[in-house]
Write a protein that holds these residues in place. Structure first.
Motif, PDB file in Angstrom:
ATOM      1  N   ARG A  68      21.448  50.052 -13.393  1.00 15.79           N
ATOM      2  CA  ARG A  68      20.848  50.689 -12.643  1.00 15.79           C
ATOM      3  C   ARG A  68      20.443  52.750 -12.632  1.00 15.79           C
ATOM      4  O   ARG A  68      19.822  52.932 -11.651  1.00 15.79           O
ATOM      5  CB  ARG A  68      22.007  51.338 -12.022  1.00 15.79           C
ATOM      6  N   GLN A  69      20.462  53.455 -14.084  1.00 14.05           N
ATOM      7  CA  GLN A  69      19.901  54.321 -14.089  1.00 14.05           C
ATOM      8  C   GLN A  69      18.684  53.937 -14.080  1.00 14.05           C
ATOM      9  O   GLN A  69      17.600  54.855 -13.348  1.00 14.05           O
ATOM     10  CB  GLN A  69      20.389  54.925 -15.291  1.00 14.05           C
ATOM     11  N   GLU A  70      18.121  53.041 -14.734  1.00 11.61           N
ATOM     12  CA  GLU A  70      16.785  52.849 -14.861  1.00 11.61           C
ATOM     13  C   GLU A  70      16.101  52.054 -13.550  1.00 11.61           C
ATOM     14  O   GLU A  70      15.103  52.613 -13.186  1.00 11.61           O
ATOM     15  CB  GLU A  70      16.400  51.345 -15.877  1.00 11.61           C
ATOM     16  N   GLN A 103      33.370  34.918 -10.920  1.00 15.21           N
ATOM     17  CA  GLN A 103      32.474  35.508 -12.429  1.00 15.21           C
ATOM     18  C   GLN A 103      31.202  35.565 -11.255  1.00 15.21           C
ATOM     19  O   GLN A 103      31.102  36.517 -12.398  1.00 15.21           O
ATOM     20  CB  GLN A 103      32.735  34.188 -12.969  1.00 15.21           C
ATOM     21  N   PHE A 104      30.870  35.356 -10.773  1.00 15.09           N
ATOM     22  CA  PHE A 104      29.796  35.477 -10.467  1.00 15.09           C
ATOM     23  C   PHE A 104      29.143  36.704 -10.216  1.00 15.09           C
ATOM     24  O   PHE A 104      28.112  37.449 -10.798  1.00 15.09           O
ATOM     25  CB  PHE A 104      28.472  34.538  -9.485  1.00 15.09           C
ATOM     26  N   VAL A 105      30.188  37.152  -8.884  1.00 16.35           N
ATOM     27  CA  VAL A 105      30.635  38.711  -8.487  1.00 16.35           C
ATOM     28  C   VAL A 105      30.528  39.785 -10.046  1.00 16.35           C
ATOM     29  O   VAL A 105      29.915  40.918  -9.532  1.00 16.35           O
ATOM     30  CB  VAL A 105      31.279  38.839  -7.690  1.00 16.35           C
ATOM     31  N   ALA A 106      31.678  39.591 -10.653  1.00 17.25           N
ATOM     32  CA  ALA A 106      31.338  40.398 -11.456  1.00 17.25           C
ATOM     33  C   ALA A 106      30.726  40.527 -12.811  1.00 17.25           C
ATOM     34  O   ALA A 106      30.428  41.582 -13.298  1.00 17.25           O
ATOM     35  CB  ALA A 106      32.975  39.542 -12.511  1.00 17.25           C
ATOM     36  N   GLY A 107      29.382  39.367 -13.052  1.00 18.83           N
ATOM     37  CA  GLY A 107      28.525  39.275 -13.132  1.00 18.83           C
ATOM     38  C   GLY A 107      27.131  40.029 -13.479  1.00 18.83           C
ATOM     39  O   GLY A 107      26.966  41.160 -13.880  1.00 18.83           O
ATOM     40  N   TRP A 164      25.615  43.545 -14.706  1.00 16.71           N
ATOM     41  CA  TRP A 164      23.977  43.498 -14.802  1.00 16.71           C
ATOM     42  C   TRP A 164      23.342  44.726 -13.702  1.00 16.71           C
ATOM     43  O   TRP A 164      22.623  45.733 -14.591  1.00 16.71           O
ATOM     44  CB  TRP A 164      23.496  42.159 -14.091  1.00 16.71           C
ATOM     45  N   ALA A 165      24.314  44.558 -12.425  1.00 13.34           N
ATOM     46  CA  ALA A 165      23.723  45.943 -11.512  1.00 13.34           C
ATOM     47  C   ALA A 165      23.864  47.183 -12.537  1.00 13.34           C
ATOM     48  O   ALA A 165      22.709  48.007 -12.272  1.00 13.34           O
ATOM     49  CB  ALA A 165      23.594  46.235  -9.978  1.00 13.34           C
ATOM     50  N   ASP A 166      25.082  47.379 -12.827  1.00 11.69           N
ATOM     51  CA  ASP A 166      25.176  48.699 -12.957  1.00 11.69           C
ATOM     52  C   ASP A 166      24.416  49.254 -14.570  1.00 11.69           C
ATOM     53  O   ASP A 166      24.685  50.064 -14.491  1.00 11.69           O
ATOM     54  CB  ASP A 166      26.660  48.499 -14.006  1.00 11.69           C
TER      55      ASP A 166
END
Length: 78
Positions: free
Chosen positions: A56-58, A43-47, A51-53
């Motif tokens: 990412r563009q910013e 669950q942590f890795v998915a979250g 969040w990173a996705d």
């Protein structure tokens, strides 16, 4: 309460018992906690990935020199 029977080889069982003892837990509690801990890790890795996705563009716009070459369309150095 649901339960589960799990089979181990003699060598595996010896290792699991040793790991449980090292944590000061019963075999039942150790195996329970191991499964719950893995569920929480996923669950942590998915979250964290979501969040990173979202950011990412910013980040790529703010730090263009930090964008990995594969995402810039360039070829990574060998």
């Amino acid at each position: 309460m649901p339960s589960l029977n799990v089979s181990f080889s003699d060598e595996e069982m010896e290792g699991v018992r040793a790991a449980a003892a090292a944590e000061g837990k019963s075999l039942k509690q150790y195996l329970h906690d191991l499964g719950v801990r893995e569920m929480h890790r996923k669950q942590f890795v998915a979250g964290a990935t979501a969040w990173a996705d979202r950011l990412r563009q910013e980040f790529d716009e703010a730090f263009p020199d930090e964008v990995p070459s594969a995402r810039r369309g360039g070829v990574a150095a060998a």
